[in-house]
Write a protein that holds these residues in place. Structure first.
Motif, PDB file in Angstrom:
ATOM      1  N   UNK A 208      -1.807  -6.749   6.793  1.00  0.00           N
ATOM      2  CA  UNK A 208      -0.389  -6.937   7.125  1.00  0.00           C
ATOM      3  C   UNK A 208       0.297  -7.468   5.853  1.00  0.00           C
ATOM      4  N   UNK A 209       1.411  -6.847   5.482  1.00  0.00           N
ATOM      5  CA  UNK A 209       2.093  -7.236   4.245  1.00  0.00           C
ATOM      6  C   UNK A 209       1.678  -6.381   3.054  1.00  0.00           C
ATOM      7  N   UNK A 210       0.581  -5.637   3.207  1.00  0.00           N
ATOM      8  CA  UNK A 210       0.099  -4.763   2.132  1.00  0.00           C
ATOM      9  C   UNK A 210       0.896  -3.456   2.089  1.00  0.00           C
ATOM     10  N   UNK A 211       0.704  -2.697   1.010  1.00  0.00           N
ATOM     11  CA  UNK A 211       1.488  -1.469   0.814  1.00  0.00           C
ATOM     12  C   UNK A 211       0.633  -0.210   0.960  1.00  0.00           C
ATOM     13  N   UNK A 212       1.247   0.808   1.577  1.00  0.00           N
ATOM     14  CA  UNK A 212       0.614   2.128   1.680  1.00  0.00           C
ATOM     15  C   UNK A 212       1.596   3.112   1.052  1.00  0.00           C
ATOM     16  N   UNK A 213       1.181   3.773  -0.019  1.00  0.00           N
ATOM     17  CA  UNK A 213       2.100   4.669  -0.727  1.00  0.00           C
ATOM     18  C   UNK A 213       1.642   6.113  -0.607  1.00  0.00           C
ATOM     19  N   UNK A 214       2.565   6.966  -0.204  1.00  0.00           N
ATOM     20  CA  UNK A 214       2.261   8.387  -0.013  1.00  0.00           C
ATOM     21  C   UNK A 214       3.014   9.205  -1.036  1.00  0.00           C
ATOM     22  N   UNK A 215       2.271  10.031  -1.794  1.00  0.00           N
ATOM     23  CA  UNK A 215       2.909  10.768  -2.879  1.00  0.00           C
ATOM     24  C   UNK A 215       3.247  12.204  -2.492  1.00  0.00           C
ATOM     25  N   UNK A 216       4.207  12.748  -3.193  1.00  0.00           N
ATOM     26  CA  UNK A 216       4.692  14.141  -3.011  1.00  0.00           C
ATOM     27  C   UNK A 216       5.368  14.352  -1.667  1.00  0.00           C
TER      28      UNK A 216
ATOM     29  N   UNK B 240       4.443   2.177  -9.700  1.00  0.00           N
ATOM     30  CA  UNK B 240       3.212   1.741  -9.020  1.00  0.00           C
ATOM     31  C   UNK B 240       2.751   0.383  -9.533  1.00  0.00           C
ATOM     32  N   UNK B 241       2.799   0.232 -10.852  1.00  0.00           N
ATOM     33  CA  UNK B 241       2.352  -1.041 -11.448  1.00  0.00           C
ATOM     34  C   UNK B 241       3.197  -2.205 -10.930  1.00  0.00           C
ATOM     35  N   UNK B 242       4.500  -1.957 -10.840  1.00  0.00           N
ATOM     36  CA  UNK B 242       5.411  -2.994 -10.340  1.00  0.00           C
ATOM     37  C   UNK B 242       5.068  -3.340  -8.883  1.00  0.00           C
TER      38      UNK B 242
ATOM     39  N   UNK C 131       7.998   9.645  -3.437  1.00  0.00           N
ATOM     40  CA  UNK C 131       6.981   8.639  -3.112  1.00  0.00           C
ATOM     41  C   UNK C 131       7.495   7.827  -1.929  1.00  0.00           C
ATOM     42  N   UNK C 132       6.733   7.814  -0.844  1.00  0.00           N
ATOM     43  CA  UNK C 132       7.128   6.990   0.296  1.00  0.00           C
ATOM     44  C   UNK C 132       6.303   5.711   0.293  1.00  0.00           C
ATOM     45  N   UNK C 133       7.016   4.609   0.179  1.00  0.00           N
ATOM     46  CA  UNK C 133       6.361   3.297   0.105  1.00  0.00           C
ATOM     47  C   UNK C 133       6.472   2.645   1.481  1.00  0.00           C
ATOM     48  N   UNK C 134       5.343   2.288   2.058  1.00  0.00           N
ATOM     49  CA  UNK C 134       5.335   1.636   3.375  1.00  0.00           C
ATOM     50  C   UNK C 134       4.720   0.243   3.235  1.00  0.00           C
ATOM     51  N   UNK C 135       5.306  -0.708   3.920  1.00  0.00           N
ATOM     52  CA  UNK C 135       4.731  -2.059   3.957  1.00  0.00           C
ATOM     53  C   UNK C 135       4.308  -2.326   5.389  1.00  0.00           C
ATOM     54  N   UNK C 136       3.039  -2.654   5.572  1.00  0.00           N
ATOM     55  CA  UNK C 136       2.551  -2.884   6.939  1.00  0.00           C
ATOM     56  C   UNK C 136       3.168  -4.164   7.499  1.00  0.00           C
ATOM     57  N   UNK C 137       3.799  -4.034   8.667  1.00  0.00           N
ATOM     58  CA  UNK C 137       4.462  -5.191   9.278  1.00  0.00           C
ATOM     59  C   UNK C 137       3.582  -5.896  10.298  1.00  0.00           C
TER      60      UNK C 137
END
Ligand code: SAM
Ligand code: CA
Length: 278
Positions: free
Chosen positions: A213-221, A102-104, A271-277
């Motif tokens: 846009x370009x930001x991250x949305x992270x979903x856990x579990x 997450x920190x990275x 952990x699903x990492x999404x980047x808004x396009x």
């Protein structure tokens, strides 16, 4: 035979000597042949930090922690983790290796304004607070302030409390309120969702407006203890089923969502990492 330690049940079977020579079974269906009891009668063994991992062995997980994670874990985080160690729900705490990822991500995204849904005692929150600049802000939402207060002394000691706006409330209400003000649209750089799985799709729709846009949305579990890959739901403990269904739904809908670039990472419980396009 080799056991794939994809789920605590597999390990439990081994410990109970219900599988003596281990197995290459990847599915609960095959495992069940060897079970004297149905999976529902199995309560997962008391979990240690390690047993939450989806890796093939505790040793491998320990290796990662000891080699790459603990030596670089900031002291206040270690302290918060220790303050959580006796909590009956300590398994909810984000694993240190996931915290490190997450920190990275936060740093790669140059995150300054973030949203966290599901705080518990604050491990992921403190990780975030330590990773954003001094004038950064986190809207941290949880229905339970009591557990947040367990981690608060470590957060204060770390000198990052001023970055946190803790809101005790169901998260959906807070997101809707934020969206009433057009200024909040695209105002956040990062979101971490780690709460009620049945609402993840609802959170996603709202966060797609709040995160730039370009930001991250992270979903856990998003692997939900490995249960998402079990084809016969009757083999999954009843208590896990609603979240399993919701998680499977989320995984499908995120994979089909062209508005995001994504990667589902087998860290922690998935952990699903999404980047808004767009
Ligand atoms: N991220 C935390 C950490 O690193 O320790 C763990 C969060 S824990 C898995 C889930 C949290 O979500 C619990 O503290 C619970 O109170 C909270 N929660 C559950 N439903 C919620 C909701 N509808 N809105 C906000 N928080 C919720
Ligand atoms: Ca989690």
């Amino acid at each position: 035979y080799i056991v794939h330690f994809t789920h605590p049940y597999h390990k439990r079977l081994l410990q109970n000597r219900q599988i003596t020579k281990c197995s290459r079974f990847k599915t609960f269906e095959k495992i069940q042949v060897l079970m004297e009891k149905s999976p529902d009668q199995f309560t997962p063994k008391k979990q240690t930090e390690g047993s939450k991992s989806l890796l093939q062995s505790e040793e491998l997980f320990e290796y990662i922690l000891e080699t790459s994670v603990y030596p670089r874990e900031p002291e206040p985080l270690k302290e918060l983790r220790e303050a959580t160690a006796n909590h009956p729900m300590k398994v909810m705490c984000t694993t240190p290796d996931e915290g490190q990822l997450m920190a990275l991500l936060l740093n790669l995204a140059n995150a300054k304004k973030t949203i966290e849904i599901g705080v518990f005692t604050g491990y992921s929150l403190l990780r975030t607070a330590l990773s954003i600049p001094d004038d950064g802000k986190i809207i941290a939402i949880d229905t339970n302030r009591e557990s947040y207060e367990i981690g608060l002394p470590s957060i204060r000691k770390a000198g990052v409390e001023h970055k946190i706006d803790f809101i005790e409330s169901p998260a959906l209400e807070v997101l809707d309120k934020l969206l009433e003000d057009a200024k909040n649209e695209g105002a956040f750089d990062f979101a971490f969702v780690d709460a009620d799985k049945v609402n993840y799709c609802n959170y996603h729709e709202r966060l797609m407006k709040l995160v730039r846009v370009g930001g991250l949305l992270c979903y856990d579990n998003t692997l939900w203890g490995g249960s998402v890959a079990v084809s016969d739901e009757s083999l999954v403990p009843v208590s896990m089923r609603p979240s399993r269904r919701a998680t499977m739904e989320l995984n499908k809908s995120l994979a089909a969502d062209r508005r995001v670039q994504l990667s589902q990472v087998a860290v922690g419980d998935g952990l699903t990492i999404c980047r808004r396009l767009y």
